[in-house]
Write a protein that holds these residues in place. Sequence first.
Motif, PDB file in Angstrom:
ATOM      1  N   MET A   1       0.836  -1.202   0.000  1.00 28.21           N
ATOM      2  CA  MET A   1       0.000   0.000   0.000  1.00 28.21           C
ATOM      3  C   MET A   1       0.870   1.252   0.000  1.00 28.21           C
ATOM      4  SD  MET A   1      -2.647   1.519   2.835  1.00 28.21           S
ATOM      5  CE  MET A   1      -1.365   2.436   3.707  1.00 28.21           C
ATOM      6  N   LEU A   2       1.920   1.269   0.822  1.00 26.18           N
ATOM      7  CA  LEU A   2       2.789   2.437   0.894  1.00 26.18           C
ATOM      8  C   LEU A   2       3.515   2.678  -0.432  1.00 26.18           C
ATOM      9  CD1 LEU A   2       4.209   1.981   4.492  1.00 26.18           C
ATOM     10  CD2 LEU A   2       2.522   3.663   3.728  1.00 26.18           C
ATOM     11  N   GLU A   3       3.835   1.611  -1.151  1.00 25.95           N
ATOM     12  CA  GLU A   3       4.434   1.761  -2.483  1.00 25.95           C
ATOM     13  C   GLU A   3       3.441   2.445  -3.430  1.00 25.95           C
ATOM     14  OE1 GLU A   3       5.682  -2.123  -3.781  1.00 25.95           O
ATOM     15  OE2 GLU A   3       7.075  -2.350  -2.104  1.00 25.95           O
ATOM     16  N   TYR A   4       2.203   1.985  -3.417  1.00 23.95           N
ATOM     17  CA  TYR A   4       1.174   2.570  -4.292  1.00 23.95           C
ATOM     18  C   TYR A   4       0.857   4.011  -3.907  1.00 23.95           C
ATOM     19  CZ  TYR A   4      -0.104  -1.864  -6.570  1.00 23.95           C
ATOM     20  OH  TYR A   4      -0.111  -3.017  -7.309  1.00 23.95           O
ATOM     21  N   SER A   5       0.842   4.297  -2.601  1.00 21.71           N
ATOM     22  CA  SER A   5       0.389   5.617  -2.141  1.00 21.71           C
ATOM     23  C   SER A   5       1.518   6.635  -2.020  1.00 21.71           C
ATOM     24  CB  SER A   5      -0.304   5.483  -0.780  1.00 21.71           C
ATOM     25  OG  SER A   5       0.644   5.155   0.221  1.00 21.71           O
ATOM     26  N   GLY A   6       2.718   6.238  -2.369  1.00 24.63           N
ATOM     27  CA  GLY A   6       3.842   7.152  -2.243  1.00 24.63           C
ATOM     28  C   GLY A   6       4.202   7.443  -0.793  1.00 24.63           C
ATOM     29  N   GLY A   7       3.934   6.484   0.096  1.00 23.02           N
ATOM     30  CA  GLY A   7       4.269   6.634   1.502  1.00 23.02           C
ATOM     31  C   GLY A   7       3.152   7.182   2.372  1.00 23.02           C
ATOM     32  N   ARG A   8       2.035   7.549   1.769  1.00 17.63           N
ATOM     33  CA  ARG A   8       0.908   8.051   2.563  1.00 17.63           C
ATOM     34  C   ARG A   8       0.252   6.898   3.310  1.00 17.63           C
ATOM     35  NH1 ARG A   8      -2.659  11.719  -1.363  1.00 17.63           N
ATOM     36  NH2 ARG A   8      -3.874  11.927   0.540  1.00 17.63           N
ATOM     37  N   ARG A   9      -0.080   7.138   4.569  1.00 18.29           N
ATOM     38  CA  ARG A   9      -0.668   6.106   5.417  1.00 18.29           C
ATOM     39  C   ARG A   9      -2.174   6.272   5.574  1.00 18.29           C
ATOM     40  NH1 ARG A   9       2.447   2.845   8.619  1.00 18.29           N
ATOM     41  NH2 ARG A   9       4.671   3.026   8.237  1.00 18.29           N
ATOM     42  N   GLU A  10      -2.799   6.970   4.660  1.00 17.23           N
ATOM     43  CA  GLU A  10      -4.255   7.143   4.700  1.00 17.23           C
ATOM     44  C   GLU A  10      -4.909   5.957   4.002  1.00 17.23           C
ATOM     45  OE1 GLU A  10      -5.384  11.140   3.303  1.00 17.23           O
ATOM     46  OE2 GLU A  10      -3.250  11.569   3.436  1.00 17.23           O
ATOM     47  N   VAL A  11      -6.067   5.559   4.507  1.00 15.18           N
ATOM     48  CA  VAL A  11      -6.821   4.485   3.868  1.00 15.18           C
ATOM     49  C   VAL A  11      -8.220   4.977   3.557  1.00 15.18           C
ATOM     50  CG1 VAL A  11      -5.524   2.590   4.903  1.00 15.18           C
ATOM     51  CG2 VAL A  11      -7.497   3.474   6.120  1.00 15.18           C
ATOM     52  N   PRO A  12      -8.873   4.362   2.600  1.00 15.46           N
ATOM     53  CA  PRO A  12      -8.369   3.280   1.770  1.00 15.46           C
ATOM     54  C   PRO A  12      -7.473   3.799   0.640  1.00 15.46           C
ATOM     55  CG  PRO A  12     -10.602   3.827   1.093  1.00 15.46           C
ATOM     56  CD  PRO A  12     -10.275   4.689   2.299  1.00 15.46           C
ATOM     57  N   VAL A  13      -6.666   2.886   0.130  1.00 18.50           N
ATOM     58  CA  VAL A  13      -5.933   3.118  -1.115  1.00 18.50           C
ATOM     59  C   VAL A  13      -6.530   2.150  -2.115  1.00 18.50           C
ATOM     60  CG1 VAL A  13      -3.703   2.963  -2.285  1.00 18.50           C
ATOM     61  CG2 VAL A  13      -3.835   3.906   0.030  1.00 18.50           C
ATOM     62  N   ILE A  14      -7.052   2.693  -3.206  1.00 16.34           N
ATOM     63  CA  ILE A  14      -7.739   1.890  -4.214  1.00 16.34           C
ATOM     64  C   ILE A  14      -6.898   1.906  -5.487  1.00 16.34           C
ATOM     65  CG2 ILE A  14      -9.848   1.614  -5.564  1.00 16.34           C
ATOM     66  CD1 ILE A  14     -11.237   3.268  -3.257  1.00 16.34           C
ATOM     67  N   VAL A  15      -6.581   0.709  -5.978  1.00 13.14           N
ATOM     68  CA  VAL A  15      -5.751   0.572  -7.170  1.00 13.14           C
ATOM     69  C   VAL A  15      -6.605  -0.068  -8.264  1.00 13.14           C
ATOM     70  CG1 VAL A  15      -3.643  -0.410  -8.139  1.00 13.14           C
ATOM     71  CG2 VAL A  15      -3.706   0.288  -5.727  1.00 13.14           C
ATOM     72  N   GLU A  16      -6.829   0.701  -9.326  1.00 10.53           N
ATOM     73  CA  GLU A  16      -7.590   0.211 -10.485  1.00 10.53           C
ATOM     74  C   GLU A  16      -6.681   0.341 -11.698  1.00 10.53           C
ATOM     75  OE1 GLU A  16     -11.931   1.405 -10.607  1.00 10.53           O
ATOM     76  OE2 GLU A  16     -11.104   2.962  -9.289  1.00 10.53           O
ATOM     77  N   GLY A  17      -5.996  -0.743 -12.042  1.00  9.77           N
ATOM     78  CA  GLY A  17      -5.044  -0.669 -13.149  1.00  9.77           C
ATOM     79  C   GLY A  17      -3.940   0.317 -12.800  1.00  9.77           C
ATOM     80  N   LYS A  18      -3.811   1.375 -13.592  1.00  8.47           N
ATOM     81  CA  LYS A  18      -2.783   2.390 -13.338  1.00  8.47           C
ATOM     82  C   LYS A  18      -3.306   3.554 -12.504  1.00  8.47           C
ATOM     83  CE  LYS A  18      -0.100   1.251 -17.359  1.00  8.47           C
ATOM     84  NZ  LYS A  18       0.684   1.729 -18.474  1.00  8.47           N
ATOM     85  N   LYS A  19      -4.605   3.557 -12.215  1.00  7.50           N
ATOM     86  CA  LYS A  19      -5.207   4.632 -11.416  1.00  7.50           C
ATOM     87  C   LYS A  19      -5.132   4.275  -9.931  1.00  7.50           C
ATOM     88  CE  LYS A  19      -9.572   6.980 -10.520  1.00  7.50           C
ATOM     89  NZ  LYS A  19     -11.012   6.900 -10.703  1.00  7.50           N
ATOM     90  N   ILE A  20      -4.545   5.184  -9.154  1.00  9.70           N
ATOM     91  CA  ILE A  20      -4.427   4.984  -7.709  1.00  9.70           C
ATOM     92  C   ILE A  20      -5.156   6.123  -7.008  1.00  9.70           C
ATOM     93  CG2 ILE A  20      -2.828   4.840  -5.771  1.00  9.70           C
ATOM     94  CD1 ILE A  20      -0.754   3.812  -7.882  1.00  9.70           C
ATOM     95  N   THR A  21      -6.077   5.755  -6.133  1.00 10.73           N
ATOM     96  CA  THR A  21      -6.864   6.738  -5.381  1.00 10.73           C
ATOM     97  C   THR A  21      -6.609   6.542  -3.899  1.00 10.73           C
ATOM     98  OG1 THR A  21      -8.585   6.611  -7.077  1.00 10.73           O
ATOM     99  CG2 THR A  21      -9.182   7.638  -4.990  1.00 10.73           C
ATOM    100  N   VAL A  22      -6.262   7.631  -3.214  1.00 14.70           N
ATOM    101  CA  VAL A  22      -6.103   7.585  -1.760  1.00 14.70           C
ATOM    102  C   VAL A  22      -7.326   8.246  -1.163  1.00 14.70           C
ATOM    103  CG1 VAL A  22      -4.692   8.278   0.207  1.00 14.70           C
ATOM    104  CG2 VAL A  22      -3.589   7.696  -1.958  1.00 14.70           C
ATOM    105  N   GLY A  23      -8.087   7.474  -0.374  1.00 16.33           N
ATOM    106  CA  GLY A  23      -9.326   7.973   0.203  1.00 16.33           C
ATOM    107  C   GLY A  23     -10.525   7.527  -0.623  1.00 16.33           C
ATOM    108  N   PHE A  24     -11.701   7.714  -0.028  1.00 17.65           N
ATOM    109  CA  PHE A  24     -12.945   7.354  -0.719  1.00 17.65           C
ATOM    110  C   PHE A  24     -14.029   8.297  -0.268  1.00 17.65           C
ATOM    111  CE2 PHE A  24     -16.968   5.036  -1.028  1.00 17.65           C
ATOM    112  CZ  PHE A  24     -16.942   4.738  -2.389  1.00 17.65           C
ATOM    113  N   GLY A  25     -14.703   8.889  -1.254  1.00 17.88           N
ATOM    114  CA  GLY A  25     -15.749   9.848  -0.931  1.00 17.88           C
ATOM    115  C   GLY A  25     -17.116   9.472  -1.448  1.00 17.88           C
ATOM    116  N   GLY A  26     -17.281   8.264  -1.939  1.00 21.01           N
ATOM    117  CA  GLY A  26     -18.563   7.849  -2.459  1.00 21.01           C
ATOM    118  C   GLY A  26     -18.437   7.298  -3.864  1.00 21.01           C
ATOM    119  N   GLY A  27     -19.557   6.893  -4.418  1.00 15.68           N
ATOM    120  CA  GLY A  27     -19.582   6.312  -5.752  1.00 15.68           C
ATOM    121  C   GLY A  27     -19.167   7.300  -6.825  1.00 15.68           C
ATOM    122  N   THR A  28     -18.797   6.756  -7.964  1.00 17.38           N
ATOM    123  CA  THR A  28     -18.380   7.609  -9.078  1.00 17.38           C
ATOM    124  C   THR A  28     -19.510   7.877 -10.029  1.00 17.38           C
ATOM    125  OG1 THR A  28     -17.641   5.645 -10.281  1.00 17.38           O
ATOM    126  CG2 THR A  28     -15.971   6.846  -9.020  1.00 17.38           C
TER     127      THR A  28
END
Length: 71
Positions: A44-71
């Motif tokens: 997770m830290l590799e994907y997030s660039g060291g950020r310790r916030e969750v969730p970290v969502i990895v969709e292919g090449k798209k990485i999202t830190v945090g979640f605010g609801g549906g898209t």
Amino acid sequence: MDKVLIFGKDDCPYTSGAREDYTGRGIPFEYINVKKSKDGMKKMLEYSGGRREVPVIVEGKKITVGFGGGT
């Protein structure tokens, strides 16, 4: 499409929200509990660039830190 990865913690409402959202949209994902998996935390830290916030969502090449609801 690569499998979606959701890194998070069981007691995090944003992690729970992300898991419920992906389940509701029928998108398969793998959930990694970073409190229970040292390897999961490291990845997770590799994907997030060291950020310790969750969730970290990895969709292919798209990485999202945090979640605010549906898209």
